[in-house]
Design an enzyme around this catalytic site. Structure first.
Site, short mmCIF file in Angstrom:
data_model
loop_
_atom_site.label_atom_id
_atom_site.label_comp_id
_atom_site.label_asym_id
_atom_site.label_seq_id
_atom_site.Cartn_x
_atom_site.Cartn_y
_atom_site.Cartn_z
N HIS A 1 3.85 -41.46 17.78
CA HIS A 1 5.10 -40.74 17.53
C HIS A 1 6.29 -41.68 17.75
CE1 HIS A 1 2.54 -37.22 17.88
NE2 HIS A 1 3.56 -36.42 17.60
N SER B 1 3.58 9.00 11.30
CA SER B 1 5.04 9.10 11.47
C SER B 1 5.39 9.90 12.72
CB SER B 1 5.65 9.81 10.27
OG SER B 1 5.36 9.10 9.12
N GLU C 1 9.59 5.75 16.55
CA GLU C 1 9.80 5.20 15.21
C GLU C 1 11.18 5.62 14.70
OE1 GLU C 1 7.55 7.13 12.17
OE2 GLU C 1 7.87 5.54 10.72
N HIS C 2 11.47 6.91 14.79
CA HIS C 2 12.79 7.43 14.42
C HIS C 2 13.39 8.10 15.64
CE1 HIS C 2 10.21 8.02 10.78
NE2 HIS C 2 11.18 7.32 10.23
N GLN D 1 8.90 15.52 10.34
CA GLN D 1 7.91 14.48 10.62
C GLN D 1 6.56 15.07 10.97
OE1 GLN D 1 8.57 11.20 9.65
NE2 GLN D 1 10.11 12.60 8.91
N ASN E 1 -2.91 6.02 6.76
CA ASN E 1 -3.62 6.77 7.82
C ASN E 1 -4.37 5.80 8.73
OD1 ASN E 1 -5.93 6.06 6.41
ND2 ASN E 1 -6.23 8.07 5.51
N GLU F 1 5.52 -38.35 26.80
CA GLU F 1 4.36 -37.52 26.47
C GLU F 1 3.12 -38.37 26.18
OE1 GLU F 1 5.11 -34.60 23.41
OE2 GLU F 1 6.15 -33.27 24.80
N HIS G 1 3.96 15.41 8.23
CA HIS G 1 3.25 14.25 7.67
C HIS G 1 1.75 14.32 7.93
CE1 HIS G 1 5.98 11.59 5.66
NE2 HIS G 1 6.88 11.76 6.61
N ASP H 1 14.38 8.58 5.16
CA ASP H 1 13.06 8.53 4.54
C ASP H 1 13.17 8.28 3.05
OD1 ASP H 1 11.54 8.89 6.76
OD2 ASP H 1 11.04 10.99 6.39
N GLN I 1 -10.36 0.44 1.77
CA GLN I 1 -10.89 -0.40 0.68
C GLN I 1 -9.76 -1.06 -0.12
OE1 GLN I 1 -11.49 2.76 1.28
NE2 GLN I 1 -11.62 4.06 -0.53
N TYR J 1 0.86 -1.19 0.00
CA TYR J 1 0.00 0.00 0.00
C TYR J 1 0.89 1.24 0.00
CZ TYR J 1 -3.47 3.48 0.91
OH TYR J 1 -4.27 4.59 0.78
N1 LIG Z 1 5.12 4.59 9.74
C1 LIG Z 1 5.60 4.68 8.54
O1 LIG Z 1 6.50 3.96 8.15
C2 LIG Z 1 4.99 5.70 7.59
C3 LIG Z 1 5.58 5.93 6.33
C4 LIG Z 1 4.98 6.83 5.46
C5 LIG Z 1 3.78 7.48 5.84
N2 LIG Z 1 3.25 7.23 7.07
C6 LIG Z 1 1.96 7.82 7.47
O2 LIG Z 1 1.01 7.46 6.49
C7 LIG Z 1 -0.08 8.35 6.57
C8 LIG Z 1 -0.60 8.70 5.18
O3 LIG Z 1 -1.91 9.14 5.30
P1 LIG Z 1 -2.74 9.86 4.13
O4 LIG Z 1 -4.07 10.17 4.69
O5 LIG Z 1 -1.92 10.94 3.56
O6 LIG Z 1 -2.86 8.79 2.97
P2 LIG Z 1 -3.47 7.32 2.88
O7 LIG Z 1 -3.18 6.88 1.49
O8 LIG Z 1 -3.02 6.47 4.01
O9 LIG Z 1 -5.05 7.48 3.03
C9 LIG Z 1 -5.81 8.14 2.07
C10 LIG Z 1 -7.13 7.39 1.87
O10 LIG Z 1 -7.90 7.39 3.06
C11 LIG Z 1 -9.27 7.23 2.72
N3 LIG Z 1 -10.07 8.13 3.55
C12 LIG Z 1 -9.96 9.47 3.67
N4 LIG Z 1 -10.89 9.94 4.51
C13 LIG Z 1 -11.63 8.88 4.93
C14 LIG Z 1 -12.75 8.72 5.81
N5 LIG Z 1 -13.30 9.75 6.43
N6 LIG Z 1 -13.23 7.48 6.01
C15 LIG Z 1 -12.68 6.39 5.40
N7 LIG Z 1 -11.63 6.50 4.54
C16 LIG Z 1 -11.10 7.72 4.32
C17 LIG Z 1 -9.42 7.64 1.27
O11 LIG Z 1 -9.90 6.53 0.54
C18 LIG Z 1 -8.01 8.01 0.82
O12 LIG Z 1 -7.68 7.50 -0.44
C19 LIG Z 1 0.39 9.55 7.37
O13 LIG Z 1 -0.23 9.46 8.66
C20 LIG Z 1 1.90 9.33 7.51
O14 LIG Z 1 2.40 9.83 8.70
C21 LIG Z 1 3.82 6.35 7.93
N1 LIG Z 2 8.73 9.48 7.43
C1 LIG Z 2 7.94 8.47 6.79
C2 LIG Z 2 8.09 7.18 7.57
O1 LIG Z 2 7.75 7.27 8.83
C3 LIG Z 2 8.35 8.12 5.40
C4 LIG Z 2 8.36 9.20 4.38
C5 LIG Z 2 8.04 9.09 3.07
N2 LIG Z 2 8.28 10.29 2.50
C6 LIG Z 2 8.72 11.08 3.41
N3 LIG Z 2 8.79 10.43 4.57
ZN LIG Z 3 8.95 11.39 6.48
#
Ligand SMILES: NC(=O)c1ccc[n+]([C@@H]2O[C@H](COP(=O)([O-])OP(=O)(O)OC[C@H]3O[C@@H](n4cnc5c(N)ncnc54)[C@H](O)[C@@H]3O)[C@@H](O)[C@H]2O)c1
Ligand SMILES: N[C@H](CO)Cc1c[nH]c[nH+]1
Ligand SMILES: [Zn+2]
Length: 422
Positions: free
Chosen positions: A410, A228, A317-318, A250, A204, A405, A253, A351, A181, A124
């Site tokens: 066995h 993040s 995480e970091h 961070q 998210n 046992e 994000h 990153d 989905q 994803y």
């Molecule tokens: N931990 C890691 O390694 C790492 C790495 C990169 C990014 N991240 C995190 O990933 C996250 C990315 O989130 P994002 O929102 O930008 O993108 P995303 O792609 O995770 O989510 C977007 C999708 O969420 C759905 N959505 C939006 N609102 C909704 C609702 N109300 N109900 C149900 N579904 C809904 C939609 O279908 C949309 O396409 C950030 O929180 C970022 O910090 C974490």
């Molecule tokens: N900081 C995120 C991981 O926790 C990854 C990312 C992608 N692009 C930028 N940053």
């Molecule tokens: Zn980042």
């Protein structure tokens, strides 16, 4: 940032909690999404794309033409940067491939372990607030190295860099599907989207919750990788403007990201706060970053020991160590996803391009989980071969244990062979 001075140990748990999300409320939203995809397949995906992403889609798969034009749409500097990142990440991850070694545990008894790429994996790629094409490299490269036969990509974004990176890592199919989905589509399969055995990738709260829910239905997931976060431990050798920039990197994000700063210097914490105000002004994503900085804390500690204790408790995480003898301090850290040493190692480099993986455990999961690596994409199958000499050697041990046992069948599986050798 809210500066907290010398908190008592009893205050740490409350201080170090991440912003609390109402998981049952999110589950209540995600469960019907999973159900709709499970029961209605592509038709359900179409409804959800309209509802949550505001798009009308007939076909979910990116076409060959979209892949071909993606390359022309990107400028040469960005393509060179992606190729450089690919090289570094590939080099670092290739070193993780393990060679097969046969071990003779006793004469005639040989055991070994084969690493086999998981046949079908789903990755994803977040794209709601930013098109995270770097995540394509972080997940696609280890999948490629592990030898996964089918790599299915889902993302809500049609940014050309996602498709360019997807081609580099050799994904086998790619779909414009986002959110919970997308996770459901890869978990259950639909008319268009192949069902996979393990799903990877950050996202998210909806994406993360969907991953947790489908993992209860027998589909493996990498880990819960949520918003993040970064923790920075800084002393007087650190540079306030660098540290502020790292915290904001961070924080931008998302509003639910949290950052943490720990220092023994009150003056330094105040300097970072001033820098944060200055630098926030210059950020296009200042609203998101501002909210997340408002949720975050700066903690003034008495000593390096206390700082290390707090950081191990927090399990970031970091973790950036902008301190003297950073490498020595790093040896005392046992809970963190990824560690960055010294003043010139911004977390952004990890990153994107230094080589390590950016898909890492958040929300304290670094206490027990590792970040993504080639290992995450392989299964380890053990193999053994026992010769006639071997069964004579090991047989009596197994007979004795099976008898104790009360598992006679066995025991008989061994005895019958030993008798045949008399
Ligand atoms: N931990 C890691 O390694 C790492 C790495 C990169 C990014 N991240 C995190 O990933 C996250 C990315 O989130 P994002 O929102 O930008 O993108 P995303 O792609 O995770 O989510 C977007 C999708 O969420 C759905 N959505 C939006 N609102 C909704 C609702 N109300 N109900 C149900 N579904 C809904 C939609 O279908 C949309 O396409 C950030 O929180 C970022 O910090 C974490
Ligand atoms: N900081 C995120 C991981 O926790 C990854 C990312 C992608 N692009 C930028 N940053
Ligand atoms: Zn980042």
């Amino acid at each position: 940032m809210n500066i907290i001075s010398y908190p008592e140990r009893s205050e740490w748990p409350e201080l170090l909690t991440r912003p609390v999300q109402d998981s049952s409320a999110i589950e209540a939203k995600v469960l019907p999404i999973l159900d709709l995809v499970k029961t209605k397949g592509d038709e359900g995906l179409r409804e959800l794309a309209k509802k949550f992403d505001g798009i009308d889609l007939n076909e979910f798969a990116f076409s060959q033409e979209e892949f071909d034009t993606a390359e022309d749409q990107l400028d040469e500097t960005l393509k060179a940067a992606i190729r450089q990142a690919y090289q570094n990440i590939h080099t670092f991850h290739k070193a993780q491939l393990q060679s097969v070694e046969k071990i003779e545990t006793m004469p005639g008894v040989t055991c070994w372990r084969r690493s086999v790429g998981i046949e079908k994996v789903g990755i994803y790629i977040p794209g709601g607030t930013a098109p995270l094409f770097s995540t394509v490299l972080m997940l696609g490269i280890p999948a490629q190295l592990a030898g996964c036969k089918e790599v299915v990509l889902c993302t809500p974004s049609n940014h050309p860099a996602i498709l360019f990176a997807a081609k580099l890592v050799g994904v086998t199919s790619a779909f414009r599907i986002g959110g919970a989905q997308a996770i459901a589509a890869m978990a259950y399969g639909t008319e268009s989207v192949p069902k996979v055995y393990k799903i990877f990738g950050p996202g998210n709260q909806y994406v993360t919750t969907a991953k947790m829910l489908i993992s209860k239905e027998g589909i493996a997931i990498d880990m819960p990788a949520g918003p993040s976060e970064v923790a920075v431990y800084a002393d007087d050798t650190a540079v306030a403007s660098f540290v502020a920039a790292d915290l904001l990197s961070q924080a931008e994000h998302g509003a639910d990201s949290q950052v943490l700063l720990v220092s023994t210097s009150e003056k330094f914490l105040a300097e970072v706060n001033d820098e944060l105000t200055l630098q926030l002004e210059q950020l296009p994503r200042r609203d998101l970053a501002f909210q997340s900085i408002t949720n975050s804390k700066a903690i003034l500690v008495n000593s390096a020991y206390e700082a290390i204790d707090i950081l191990n408790d927090y399990a970031a995480e970091h973790l950036i160590l902008s301190v003297e003898d950073a490498e020595l301090v790093a040896e005392k850290i046992f809970n963190a996803g990824s560690i960055f040493l010294g003043n010139y190692t911004p977390e952004s480099c990890g990153d994107y391009a230094s080589g390590t993986n950016h898909t890492l455990p958040t929300n304290g999961y670094a206490r027990a989980f590792s970040g993504v690596s080639v290992d995450s994409f392989v299964k380890k199958i053990t193999v053994q071969h026992i010769t006639e000499i071997g069964i004579r050697n090991i047989g009596p041990t197994v007979e004795a244990m099976a008898e104790a046992e009360s598992l006679d069948a066995h025991k008989r599986a061994v005895s019958i062979r030993l008798k045949s050798l008399l």
